[in-house]
Design an enzyme around this catalytic site. Structure first.
Site, PDB file in Angstrom:
ATOM      1  N   ARG A 106       0.809  -1.223   0.000  1.00 33.12           N
ATOM      2  CA  ARG A 106       0.000   0.000   0.000  1.00 33.12           C
ATOM      3  C   ARG A 106       0.843   1.275   0.000  1.00 33.12           C
ATOM      4  O   ARG A 106       0.393   2.325   0.463  1.00 33.12           O
ATOM      5  CB  ARG A 106      -0.971   0.025   1.184  1.00 33.12           C
ATOM      6  N   LYS A 128       2.063  10.758 -12.521  1.00 34.10           N
ATOM      7  CA  LYS A 128       1.283   9.727 -13.206  1.00 34.10           C
ATOM      8  C   LYS A 128       2.092   8.450 -13.303  1.00 34.10           C
ATOM      9  O   LYS A 128       3.219   8.461 -13.787  1.00 34.10           O
ATOM     10  CB  LYS A 128       0.949  10.175 -14.621  1.00 34.10           C
ATOM     11  N   GLU A 170       7.853  16.632 -26.884  1.00 35.36           N
ATOM     12  CA  GLU A 170       7.247  17.122 -25.645  1.00 35.36           C
ATOM     13  C   GLU A 170       7.553  18.609 -25.446  1.00 35.36           C
ATOM     14  O   GLU A 170       6.729  19.369 -24.937  1.00 35.36           O
ATOM     15  CB  GLU A 170       7.783  16.359 -24.428  1.00 35.36           C
ATOM     16  N   LYS A 212       5.349  22.270 -17.540  1.00 36.79           N
ATOM     17  CA  LYS A 212       4.498  21.178 -17.088  1.00 36.79           C
ATOM     18  C   LYS A 212       4.203  21.289 -15.592  1.00 36.79           C
ATOM     19  O   LYS A 212       3.062  21.120 -15.158  1.00 36.79           O
ATOM     20  CB  LYS A 212       5.151  19.829 -17.392  1.00 36.79           C
ATOM     21  N   GLU A 222      -6.110  16.479 -12.888  1.00 37.87           N
ATOM     22  CA  GLU A 222      -6.415  16.504 -14.308  1.00 37.87           C
ATOM     23  C   GLU A 222      -7.900  16.718 -14.588  1.00 37.87           C
ATOM     24  O   GLU A 222      -8.483  16.121 -15.497  1.00 37.87           O
ATOM     25  CB  GLU A 222      -5.982  15.179 -14.951  1.00 37.87           C
ATOM     26  N   ARG A 226      -5.099  20.784 -16.645  1.00 37.61           N
ATOM     27  CA  ARG A 226      -4.074  19.802 -16.970  1.00 37.61           C
ATOM     28  C   ARG A 226      -4.345  19.082 -18.289  1.00 37.61           C
ATOM     29  O   ARG A 226      -3.432  18.553 -18.919  1.00 37.61           O
ATOM     30  CB  ARG A 226      -4.006  18.790 -15.817  1.00 37.61           C
ATOM     31  N   ASN A 230      -2.429  17.248 -22.868  1.00 38.88           N
ATOM     32  CA  ASN A 230      -2.753  16.155 -23.787  1.00 38.88           C
ATOM     33  C   ASN A 230      -2.865  16.619 -25.233  1.00 38.88           C
ATOM     34  O   ASN A 230      -3.390  15.900 -26.077  1.00 38.88           O
ATOM     35  CB  ASN A 230      -4.059  15.473 -23.350  1.00 38.88           C
ATOM     36  N   HIS A 233      -2.711  14.174 -28.124  1.00 41.07           N
ATOM     37  CA  HIS A 233      -2.800  12.822 -27.568  1.00 41.07           C
ATOM     38  C   HIS A 233      -4.031  12.053 -28.023  1.00 41.07           C
ATOM     39  O   HIS A 233      -4.012  10.828 -28.044  1.00 41.07           O
ATOM     40  CB  HIS A 233      -2.764  12.865 -26.036  1.00 41.07           C
ATOM     41  N   HIS A 237      -2.666   8.800 -29.297  1.00 38.87           N
ATOM     42  CA  HIS A 237      -2.983   7.500 -28.698  1.00 38.87           C
ATOM     43  C   HIS A 237      -3.627   6.574 -29.719  1.00 38.87           C
ATOM     44  O   HIS A 237      -3.369   5.372 -29.726  1.00 38.87           O
ATOM     45  CB  HIS A 237      -3.939   7.679 -27.514  1.00 38.87           C
ATOM     46  N   HIS A 250       6.300   7.088 -28.538  1.00 38.29           N
ATOM     47  CA  HIS A 250       5.202   7.935 -28.058  1.00 38.29           C
ATOM     48  C   HIS A 250       5.303   9.346 -28.653  1.00 38.29           C
ATOM     49  O   HIS A 250       4.315   9.909 -29.119  1.00 38.29           O
ATOM     50  CB  HIS A 250       5.229   7.976 -26.531  1.00 38.29           C
TER      51      HIS A 250
END
Lengths: 356, 356
Positions: A106, A128, A170, A212, A222, A226, A230, A233, A237, A250
């Site tokens: 945990r 993330k 990026e 960022k 997000e 935020r 993306n 993206h 994606h 990516h």
């Protein structure tokens, strides 16, 4: 976040400045190729050798099966709640390492030591972490912030050129959505940056991280702002999914996704034709982008499963001029088709190696 | 946390009081036996039927493999970040459901509707979620608090007697470590409680939850005070591990673990012989406890991998009189052997069904 040179050789004292004394068991998650290059340097500052865990390189190993194997290795090695994990590698190692640290017993403390340009500007801010499912990328994970991030520019010396260029997308994105000065710098100093001039690289990395961090700090979960991170993206994606996460880096997928988004933005008038031409050129300046041999319908279908879609709405980040961006939810199928059609045609003309 | 009767038939308006309108996709994680008994009642208040996900009953399915299957089903059913998950079942459903909600798309909201006595007093407070590894129980998970917990006492009507008795061990534990009045009530009203008198059950549940919430609120991350909730767990977990997590209910294992701990506490003098006799009798009053056919060495070895051991130290929670407890780290092998030897001997004399 510390960025600079010579960090990995002095990792232990740097970590101990944050956590006090190192715990009994320290795990290093890495991949074999990067460890072969830099493992010796990393181990220099350790009194007792850390327990090294290996993740096979490549998106196809960013899975719950890998996570389970690694968690079991940690348990077998006697890892407890006080153990520390160091993620030493690219974005995938960082994502998986952060997730392991989030869920082992945990939660145990962890540190990021990103070794690719992309990971240095991207994965190390925002907390993330996670892995893919067969149904889509990054569908499983946590928000889990590392205790510290050490971005060593020296490690970039061994980064393949294709990865550096993909990573720089990026920074192009950072410029488009928030930093007009970064756009100008990257236009004017492409040779220095691509030639890995340390000063130029450090400037681009610092600006990208600053952008960022600024956005993420204002919007941890997000929910709103935020989202603009993306940019590119939704289609990016979809391209990755349509090519089975194997053929495209990516950054390459996001680069084509940004071109699609620029096309959409120009049609809607949130950027001018001149701005479109300038930003499209900037993206290709840091290319070459790969050719795409894909059916438009397949790409469009793949945009449906994007994580950003709350309640089934397809969200799109659109640039507003240069240095600003917003989120829209009303992109029509026709607009999406036009944007995807544009990049597939462009990819035929301007793309380098072919990807399908 | 709402405890009472008739809650599951009115779940949707109760949830909407917390989250506003229900999202498009609502998942219910449950097990087939409990859904067969109560699914119809749960569905009464839904306008659109929820998507029901099933977890096979039993500790052996509390695994990352189950988690992966369920996450994939959620993705295939179009679950997004706004989706809601309702965990409707016992402790395992609650632990797995909370973990799914913690990691699906890096976190979606969830609600607990515990259907066993144990889950009502235990799993629904504290936000502990997770699954087992072959190396040990609950080695993987998150701290993830539900938006709300609805404990419906009516559902306990179909709970098997053995499970009720095992669950009541949590309340015995609550009394021993923090609530002398609860100890007295459980001594005086064992017949009412075991006869499922709603008033008596509600009183025991409320006192147990209150105790746990009080401790947990003071110590979210289990760094100090919260440890006392693990009374009986060092040996209890070892018994579960030594019997392959199949033969013993958690409460039964903890009950024998508490007897071991009481033995240790009496030897150290943190409780008197009279207090020992009184508390041991209370535990057996809510038995019968199963007989254990185990080698002491196997049980002792299994205490080594306990999650509570930071830096390799074996921690033990010891009662101090009745209503207080503390944590010690200096339990010797000889003390541990004596305590385990005591319960194995007792289990031979007083145990009911035999477990090995």
């Amino acid at each position: 976040m510390i960025a600079g040179s010579g960090l990995i050789e002095t990792l232990v004292p740097r970590i101990e400045r944050v956590v006090g004394r190192l715990p009994r068991r320290v795990f290093v998650l890495t991949s074999a190729p990067i460890w072969a290059l830099w493992g010796h340097s990393v181990q220099q500052s350790f009194r007792d050798a850390p327990i090294v865990l290996f993740l096979e390189p490549g998106e196809k190993y960013k899975t719950l099966a890998s996570v389970e194997r690694l968690l079991r290795q940690m348990a077998q090695a006697g890892g407890d709640r006080g153990s520390l994990l160091i993620a030493f590698g690219g974005g995938i190692v960082g994502d998986v390492g952060g997730f392991l640290a989030a869920i082992y017993m945990r939660g145990i403390p962890y540190v990021q030591v990103p070794t690719t340009f992309l990971a240095q500007v991207d994965s190390s801010v925002g907390g993330k972490t996670g892995v893919n499912l067969p149904e889509g990328k990054n569908l499983v994970g946590s928000f889990n912030h590392p205790l510290a991030v050490f971005a060593d520019i020296g490690v970039l010396a061994t980064l393949p050129d294709q990865e550096l260029r993909a990573g720089l997308m990026e920074s192009v994105k950072a410029g488009i959505i928030r930093d007009r000065a970064l756009v100008r710098f990257m236009e004017a100093h492409a040779q220095d940056v691509l030639g890995r001039d340390p000063k130029a690289l450090e400037k681009v990395i610092a600006a990208s991280i600053r952008m960022k961090a600024g956005v993420v700090n204002k919007d941890e979960r997000e929910s709103g702002l935020r989202m603009i991170l993306n940019l590119g993206h939704t289609v990016g994606h979809a391209l990755e999914q349509a090519t089975g996460y194997k053929a495209l880096l990516h950054g390459e997928a996001v680069a084509w996704g940004m071109v699609a988004t620029l096309h959409l933005a120009r049609k809607r008038g949130t950027i001018s034709s001149q701005q479109f031409a300038r930003l499209e050129s900037l993206i290709h300046l840091y290319g070459p982008l790969p050719a795409l041999k894909l059916r438009a319908a397949k790409v469009i279908a793949a945009t449906g499963g994007d994580k950003k879609n709350v309640g089934g709405v397809r969200r799109f980040v659109l640039p507003i001029g240069i240095g600003d961006a917003g989120v829209v939810e009303d992109v029509t199928p026709a607009e999406l088709e036009a944007a995807v059609g544009y990049i597939l045609a462009q990819a035929g003309e301007r793309g380098s190696r072919q990807v399908s």
